[in-house]
Design an enzyme around this catalytic site. Structure first.
Site, PDB file in Angstrom:
ATOM      1  N   PHE A  62       0.821  -1.223   0.000  1.00 28.03           N
ATOM      2  CA  PHE A  62       0.000   0.000   0.000  1.00 28.03           C
ATOM      3  C   PHE A  62       0.848   1.264   0.000  1.00 28.03           C
ATOM      4  O   PHE A  62       0.356   2.345   0.304  1.00 28.03           O
ATOM      5  CB  PHE A  62      -0.950  -0.010   1.196  1.00 28.03           C
ATOM      6  CG  PHE A  62      -1.936  -1.142   1.150  1.00 28.03           C
ATOM      7  CD1 PHE A  62      -3.040  -1.082   0.306  1.00 28.03           C
ATOM      8  CD2 PHE A  62      -1.742  -2.281   1.899  1.00 28.03           C
ATOM      9  CE1 PHE A  62      -3.935  -2.139   0.222  1.00 28.03           C
ATOM     10  CE2 PHE A  62      -2.634  -3.347   1.828  1.00 28.03           C
ATOM     11  CZ  PHE A  62      -3.729  -3.275   0.986  1.00 28.03           C
ATOM     12  N   ASN A  81      -7.511   0.787  -3.582  1.00 25.20           N
ATOM     13  CA  ASN A  81      -7.223   1.779  -4.629  1.00 25.20           C
ATOM     14  C   ASN A  81      -8.499   2.248  -5.316  1.00 25.20           C
ATOM     15  O   ASN A  81      -8.631   3.434  -5.653  1.00 25.20           O
ATOM     16  CB  ASN A  81      -6.233   1.201  -5.652  1.00 25.20           C
ATOM     17  CG  ASN A  81      -4.797   1.373  -5.187  1.00 25.20           C
ATOM     18  OD1 ASN A  81      -4.552   1.952  -4.134  1.00 25.20           O
ATOM     19  ND2 ASN A  81      -3.855   0.870  -5.951  1.00 25.20           N
ATOM     20  N   CYS A 126      -1.027   3.363 -10.620  1.00 28.02           N
ATOM     21  CA  CYS A 126      -1.862   2.485  -9.788  1.00 28.02           C
ATOM     22  C   CYS A 126      -3.365   2.719  -9.954  1.00 28.02           C
ATOM     23  O   CYS A 126      -4.092   1.801 -10.354  1.00 28.02           O
ATOM     24  CB  CYS A 126      -1.470   2.655  -8.336  1.00 28.02           C
ATOM     25  SG  CYS A 126       0.292   2.411  -8.089  1.00 28.02           S
TER      26      CYS A 126
HETATM   27  C1  UGA Z   1      -1.549   4.830  -4.708  1.00 29.76           C
HETATM   28  C2  UGA Z   1      -2.078   4.594  -3.270  1.00 29.76           C
HETATM   29  O1  UGA Z   1      -2.214   5.847  -2.607  1.00 29.76           O
HETATM   30  C3  UGA Z   1      -1.138   3.672  -2.486  1.00 29.76           C
HETATM   31  O2  UGA Z   1      -1.714   3.383  -1.216  1.00 29.76           O
HETATM   32  C4  UGA Z   1      -0.952   2.372  -3.266  1.00 29.76           C
HETATM   33  O3  UGA Z   1      -0.090   1.471  -2.601  1.00 29.76           O
HETATM   34  C5  UGA Z   1      -0.377   2.695  -4.631  1.00 29.76           C
HETATM   35  O4  UGA Z   1      -1.313   3.558  -5.336  1.00 29.76           O
HETATM   36  C6  UGA Z   1      -0.195   1.392  -5.378  1.00 29.76           C
HETATM   37  O5  UGA Z   1      -1.183   0.714  -5.686  1.00 29.76           O
HETATM   38  O6  UGA Z   1       0.963   0.947  -5.561  1.00 29.76           O
HETATM   39  P1  UGA Z   1       0.277   6.449  -5.820  1.00 29.76           P
HETATM   40  O7  UGA Z   1      -0.306   6.018  -7.123  1.00 29.76           O
HETATM   41  O8  UGA Z   1       1.748   6.402  -5.651  1.00 29.76           O
HETATM   42  O9  UGA Z   1      -0.326   5.555  -4.619  1.00 29.76           O
HETATM   43  O10 UGA Z   1      -0.138   7.954  -5.586  1.00 29.76           O
HETATM   44  P2  UGA Z   1      -1.273   8.740  -4.773  1.00 29.76           P
HETATM   45  O11 UGA Z   1      -0.616   9.643  -3.823  1.00 29.76           O
HETATM   46  O12 UGA Z   1      -2.297   7.842  -4.243  1.00 29.76           O
HETATM   47  O13 UGA Z   1      -1.908   9.659  -5.936  1.00 29.76           O
HETATM   48  C7  UGA Z   1      -2.567   9.091  -7.062  1.00 29.76           C
HETATM   49  C8  UGA Z   1      -3.183  10.197  -7.907  1.00 29.76           C
HETATM   50  O14 UGA Z   1      -4.323  10.764  -7.276  1.00 29.76           O
HETATM   51  C9  UGA Z   1      -2.258  11.370  -8.186  1.00 29.76           C
HETATM   52  O15 UGA Z   1      -2.424  11.784  -9.527  1.00 29.76           O
HETATM   53  C10 UGA Z   1      -2.733  12.443  -7.230  1.00 29.76           C
HETATM   54  O16 UGA Z   1      -2.432  13.746  -7.661  1.00 29.76           O
HETATM   55  C11 UGA Z   1      -4.227  12.178  -7.259  1.00 29.76           C
HETATM   56  N1  UGA Z   1      -4.950  12.671  -6.077  1.00 29.76           N
HETATM   57  C12 UGA Z   1      -4.664  12.199  -4.834  1.00 29.76           C
HETATM   58  C13 UGA Z   1      -5.974  13.595  -6.245  1.00 29.76           C
HETATM   59  O17 UGA Z   1      -6.275  14.024  -7.375  1.00 29.76           O
HETATM   60  N2  UGA Z   1      -6.678  14.015  -5.138  1.00 29.76           N
HETATM   61  C14 UGA Z   1      -6.402  13.547  -3.882  1.00 29.76           C
HETATM   62  O18 UGA Z   1      -7.095  13.979  -2.927  1.00 29.76           O
HETATM   63  C15 UGA Z   1      -5.368  12.637  -3.738  1.00 29.76           C
END
Ligand code: UGA
Length: 467
Positions: free
Chosen positions: A156, A214, A266
């Site tokens: 995660f 996710n 992811c």
């Molecule tokens: C995500 C999950 O948060 C991790 O827990 C998981 O382990 C990982 O996928 C995975 O499956 O390996 P990640 O893809 O690295 O992590 O990044 P996030 O921080 O979750 O952001 C994902 C996207 O959502 C980004 O584009 C971010 O800018 C966007 N986001 C995030 C939003 O648009 N709004 C939010 O409130 C949060």
């Protein structure tokens, strides 16, 4: 202290291995000798360049070097591990299904080389049931009568905060249908993490939990993005609504930021994969299908806001894009929304001036976009590109450096447009922008600038709500 082998020296394998090495003896195996050499040089202080951009990872690898062995030799990797964690890629195919090719070849290699009793846990994101497939492959290929169990231990961690996520996780999910093996996994983790963070379960539930987590987080974002559209239409402010609902602990305040859409390796992949998996099992998850659709629509909505300002004609227009990674502090451009916006702008005749705080993100952009050569310029400095030929500033990710722009340095712009793709500018700053004759657009809080049309809303209510 247990002996552990990690299969795969990628975004999951390396941080996980470095973290496990705090209390266990870890072998990181990857057939790619170049990757292994890169890590070895870093561990031995001969280089500071890793193929993974992850805060504090180099320090963690060096701190735990006495417990880390790096190898591309499968015999050495499988000499006598008590636990094997499979952390190989599961890239989606054109239908959005996770490709299990690498997981299966890891299982075949394990089968051909395993000599000791062992528990094999899959960390890669896979469709539920994959552990049973791995079990069958190993059973079939084993050369001797070695006792083994297969389970699931999904990851995660998020990119950019992997080391911190591993150190203080909300929970460690793992599943195995063999009770004796499940106990051993519990003991393995008690050396590393708080006992109350451990979350043992059956294999299938553990595999499904990864997709569910996710998909839930992506759905939170798409939910807010849909509301953002309504906010822009009626004149409400999504940030205020976010605060209003996020303080309800049943809802929680995290992952409620409306934006130009979520990206990365992811959320887009896993939402697609679980939706496809559900359809194949004849229980379509329409909520996740909507999440995916809303994500696409939101990016289009944001892009349309930019194009509309130029009456659809972007020829010879110049845009500054701050942040090209799918989120702040990463060089990863997979499914990056800023990249999508940049390509759309360039396809329609604009030139894009790109800055990112991570130099590797710029290098990757250049490598991955050869056909756009000449239509963009890359910068290592945040304000260098501003001149009287710039028609708009687009904020692409949520880095702190973009939250409080130096407005004086933006004043030279030909058209003073600021497009906040991550809704990170606060109301005070937006009001300052307006005072300096900038136009500000976002995803769901344009009302900060435009105000709202109360009489229109009143007439709407009188018309539709007075049966
Ligand atoms: C995500 C999950 O948060 C991790 O827990 C998981 O382990 C990982 O996928 C995975 O499956 O390996 P990640 O893809 O690295 O992590 O990044 P996030 O921080 O979750 O952001 C994902 C996207 O959502 C980004 O584009 C971010 O800018 C966007 N986001 C995030 C939003 O648009 N709004 C939010 O409130 C949060």
């Amino acid at each position: 202290m247990s002996k552990v082998t990690i299969f795969g020296a990628g975004y999951v394998g390396v941080p996980t291995g470095a973290h496990f090495a705090r209390t266990h003896r870890v072998t990181i195996y990857d057939p790619d000798t170049e990757k292994i050499d890169t890590i070895r040089k870093v561990v031995n202080n001969e280089s500071d360049e890793l193929h993974i951009h992850e805060k504090d990872l180099i320090e963690l690898l060096r701190e735990n070097r006495q417990n880390i062995c790096l190898t591309s030799d499968i015999t050495q990797a499988l000499k006598d591990p008590e636990f094997i964690f499979i952390a190989v890629g599961t890239p989606p195919n054109e239908k959005g299904r996770a490709n299990l090719k690498y997981v299966c070849s890891a299982a075949e290699e394990i089968a051909s080389n395993l000599k000791n009793e062992c528990i094999i846990l899959n960390k890669s994101t896979v469709p539920p049931g994959t552990a049973y497939l791995v079990q069958n492959i190993i059973k079939k290929g084993l050369k001797s009568n070695v006792k083994f169990a297969v389970g699931s231990c999904p990851e995660f961690l998020a990119e950019g905060t992997a080391v911190e996520d591993l150190r203080t996780p909300d929970r460690i999910v793992y599943g195995c249908d063999d009770p004796e093996a499940l106990d051993k996994i519990t003991r393995f983790f008690t050396f590393l993490q708080r006992r109350d963070s451990l979350c043992p379960m059956t294999t299938l539930s553990s595999e499904l939990t990864k997709y569910a987590a996710n998909a839930m987080l992506a759905t939170k974002i798409s939910f807010m993005n849909s509301l953002a559209l309504l906010c822009d239409t009626i004149g409400a402010n999504i940030r205020e609504v976010q605060d209003g609902i996020g303080r309800d602990q049943r809802i929680g305040s995290k992952f409620l930021n409306a934006s130009m859409g979520y990206g990365g390796s992811c959320f887009p992949k896993d939402t697609q994969a679980i939706a496809e998996y559900a359809v194949l099992n004849e229980v379509p998850l329409s909520i996740i299908e909507s999440t995916i659709k809303i994500n696409h629509d939101t990016t289009r909505y944001f892009y349309k806001k930019i194009v509309e300002d130029f009456n659809g004609d972007l020829t010879n227009k110049n845009f500054v894009l701050w942040g090209i990674g799918f989120k702040a502090r990463t060089d990863d451009l997979r499914e990056s929304k800023p990249v999508e916006i940049a390509r759309n702008l360039m396809d329609n005749g604009a030139h894009v001036h790109i800055y990112d705080t991570v130099a590797g993100a710029l290098t990757n952009f250049k490598r991955e976009n050869p056909t756009y050569e000449g239509k963009y310029t890359l910068y290592n400095e945040q304000y260098e590109m501003f001149s009287n030929e710039i028609d708009g500033l687009i904020i692409g990710n949520e880095h702190e450096k973009f939250r409080n722009p130096d407005l004086e340095k933006l004043e030279s712009m030909r058209h003073k447009n600021v497009y906040d793709g991550k809704n990170i500018l606060n109301n005070f700053l937006i009001k300052n922008l307006t005072r300096l004759k900038f136009q500000y657009k976002s995803v769901g809080k344009d009302s900060v600038v435009n105000g709202l049309d109360r009489s229109k809303l009143v007439n709407f209510l009188l018309d539709k709500y007075m049966d």
